[in-house]
Design an enzyme around this catalytic site. Structure first.
Site, PDB file in Angstrom:
ATOM      1  CG  ASP A  23      11.992   8.966  -6.023  1.00 38.66           C
ATOM      2  OD1 ASP A  23      11.102   9.428  -4.976  1.00 38.66           O
ATOM      3  OD2 ASP A  23      12.182   7.675  -5.486  1.00 38.66           O
TER       4      ASP A  23
ATOM      5  CD  GLN B 121       5.819   3.514  -0.158  1.00 40.98           C
ATOM      6  OE1 GLN B 121       4.795   4.113   0.049  1.00 40.98           O
ATOM      7  NE2 GLN B 121       6.296   3.342  -1.308  1.00 40.98           N
TER       8      GLN B 121
ATOM      9  CG  ASN C 235       9.092  12.627  -2.717  1.00 40.13           C
ATOM     10  OD1 ASN C 235       9.951  11.651  -2.738  1.00 40.13           O
ATOM     11  ND2 ASN C 235       8.335  12.718  -1.611  1.00 40.13           N
ATOM     12  CE  LYS C 236       6.087   6.151  -3.426  1.00 36.97           C
ATOM     13  NZ  LYS C 236       6.406   5.299  -4.607  1.00 36.97           N
TER      14      LYS C 236
ATOM     15  NE  ARG D 218      10.362   1.256  -7.799  1.00 39.83           N
ATOM     16  CZ  ARG D 218      10.085   1.774  -6.546  1.00 39.83           C
ATOM     17  NH1 ARG D 218      10.736   1.746  -5.512  1.00 39.83           N
ATOM     18  NH2 ARG D 218       9.099   2.643  -6.537  1.00 39.83           N
TER      19      ARG D 218
ATOM     20  NE  ARG E 280      10.777   2.461   0.204  1.00 42.24           N
ATOM     21  CZ  ARG E 280      11.102   3.571   1.204  1.00 42.24           C
ATOM     22  NH1 ARG E 280      11.777   3.340   2.002  1.00 42.24           N
ATOM     23  NH2 ARG E 280      10.899   4.802   0.944  1.00 42.24           N
ATOM     24  N   GLY E 281      13.307   3.349  -1.928  1.00 39.93           N
ATOM     25  CA  GLY E 281      13.861   4.844  -1.684  1.00 39.93           C
ATOM     26  C   GLY E 281      15.240   5.131  -2.494  1.00 39.93           C
ATOM     27  CB  ALA E 282      16.095   7.880  -4.391  1.00 41.37           C
TER      28      ALA E 282
HETATM   29  C1  MRU Z   1      15.271   9.470   0.161  1.00 35.37           C
HETATM   30  S1  MRU Z   1      13.799   9.201  -0.128  1.00 35.37           S
HETATM   31  C2  MRU Z   1      13.147  10.033  -1.557  1.00 35.37           C
HETATM   32  C3  MRU Z   1      12.140   9.111  -2.201  1.00 35.37           C
HETATM   33  O1  MRU Z   1      12.775   8.136  -2.377  1.00 35.37           O
HETATM   34  C4  MRU Z   1      11.111   8.693  -1.269  1.00 35.37           C
HETATM   35  O2  MRU Z   1      10.295   9.603  -0.562  1.00 35.37           O
HETATM   36  C5  MRU Z   1      10.152   7.750  -2.281  1.00 35.37           C
HETATM   37  O3  MRU Z   1       9.473   8.431  -2.773  1.00 35.37           O
HETATM   38  C6  MRU Z   1      10.355   6.490  -2.149  1.00 35.37           C
HETATM   39  O4  MRU Z   1       9.609   5.758  -3.012  1.00 35.37           O
HETATM   40  P1  MRU Z   1       9.533   4.285  -3.081  1.00 35.37           P
HETATM   41  O5  MRU Z   1       8.438   3.757  -4.182  1.00 35.37           O
HETATM   42  O6  MRU Z   1       9.301   3.737  -1.822  1.00 35.37           O
HETATM   43  O7  MRU Z   1      10.810   3.614  -3.785  1.00 35.37           O
END
Ligand code: MRU
EC number: 5.3.1.23
Length: 370
Positions: free
Chosen positions: A243, A202, A253-254, A90, A53-55
């Site tokens: 993201d 996370q 973002n999250k 996603r 996970r993570g963009a």
């Molecule tokens: C490089 S990280 C930026 C985002 O990807 C991060 O903060 C985030 O929101 C990740 O979400 P996730 O749902 O864990 O994929």
């Protein structure tokens, strides 16, 4: 990043030269285990189930997913299927669509027989580029942190971060955590307040794990504590990832990021967002209206996962059995609340002029309608 003395990346070609090795992030922080992706379906499933996970890492995994598909069948229908399957995993992180578009542009003109080797080479190039971008984000962000630390010499610099935007979210280094790693290496007394980041935690599971592995002092806090700490003058700067950013500087973002930005504005705390060029969606301006927000299963809200007293992984229910729950996974922070966007090319004002000045080639293309 080093774990127990060994350097890892979150994704790499396995020793057999064709399968792809990833860290299973659903097992962290309790178990560090590598897993192999052997097929397009494995890659899509790893993204959907958030094994990765993570963009930026989602983008690189999708690129390798295309390579795995091309290895099995390099034909046009297979390429189209790979794009559709991976593209549906996603919705919010634009890096996924950026990586797929790049793979498609590279592979489509080639004869099928040449596609598999080129797909692996391109996926590798995307991963390498991400590492370089994150390293540069670290260098540019370090200058900001140095300037903030210089305001109160001898005192620790307190950074608040949300979710995980570290090396686990990328290939190495991270986005928001890269400046923190650079600061630590530079000898700045940096300390991180880590939002737990409900519902999937996370922050508690991943950010705490990687900061700890790197020897960076941190304090884990519940998501609702950040505003209070800002009021108490305990946060010098907020630093988060993204993201998807719009051309106008809004960022997704999250979930919960927006509330931190509001609290930061009310308390005059600088709020920076760190992201590579692959997270900028130049085709949109209005984040609230145009960024698709992923809705995830209600079970992530009604249940909590962890270890029991005997170290067994369990899930416990925390809400009434008939509770209705909503689970929007991201929110949008408007550009007006963002102090600056840290990219691999430098720090931009969170608006079109700021981003266009750093990426003149993209603004040219936008004017030309590309
Ligand atoms: C490089 S990280 C930026 C985002 O990807 C991060 O903060 C985030 O929101 C990740 O979400 P996730 O749902 O864990 O994929």
């Amino acid at each position: 990043m080093r774990i127990a003395g060994r350097h890892y990346r979150t994704i790499a070609l396995a020793a057999d030269g064709c399968s792809v090795e990833i860290i299973d992030q659903t097992l962290l922080p309790f178990t560090f285990k590598l897993r192999r992706l052997q097929s397009l379906e494995d890659a899509a499933q790893a993204i959907c189930e958030m094994t990765v996970r993570g963009a930026p890492l989602i983008g690189v995994t999708a690129a390798y997913g295309v390579a795995l598909a091309m290895r099995t069948d390099p034909g046009n229908a297979s390429l189209r299927r790979a794009m559709t399957t991976l593209g549906a995993t996603r919705p919010t992180a634009v890096n996924l669509h950026w990586a797929l578009a790049r793979m498609s542009e590279t592979l489509q003109p080639l004869a099928p027989g040449a596609r598999a080797a080129q797909a692996y080479a391109e996926a590798w190039a995307i991963a390498e580029e991400d590492v370089r971008c994150c390293e540069m984000i670290g260098r540019h962000g370090l200058k900001l942190l140095q300037a903030l630390a210089a305001r109160s010499p001898g005192r620790r610099l307190n950074v608040l971060t949300h979710c995980n935007a570290g090396w686990l979210a990328c290939v190495d280094w991270g986005t928001a955590l890269a400046p923190i790693y650079a600061a630590h290496e530079d000898g700045l007394p940096v300390h991180v307040y880590v939002d737990e980041t409900r519902p999937r935690n996370q922050g508690a599971a991943l950010t705490a794990f990687e900061l700890g592995a790197h020897g960076i002092p941190y304090t884990l806090i519940v998501d609702n504590a950040g505003g209070h700490l800002m009021q108490q003058g305990q946060i010098d700067v907020c630093l988060v990832g993204s993201d998807r950013a719009t051309a106008g500087g809004d960022i997704a973002n999250k979930i919960g990021t927006y509330l931190k930005a509001l609290a930061a504005r009310d308390n005059d705390v600088p709020f920076y967002v760190a992201l590579p060029f692959s997270s900028i969606d130049w085709s949109i301006n209005d984040g609230l209206a145009q960024i698709p927000i992923e809705n995830r299963p209600a079970r992530e809200v009604t249940h909590l996962a962890g270890l029991d007293e005997r170290g067994r992984r369990i899930e416990v229910r925390i809400a009434p059995t008939d509770a209705t729950a909503a689970n929007p996974a991201f929110d949008v922070t408007p550009a007006r609340l963002i102090t600056g966007i840290i990219t691999e090319r430098g720090v931009a004002a969170a608006d079109y002029a700021g981003l266009a000045a750093l990426y003149p080639e993209r603004s040219e293309a936008r004017r030309a309608g590309a």
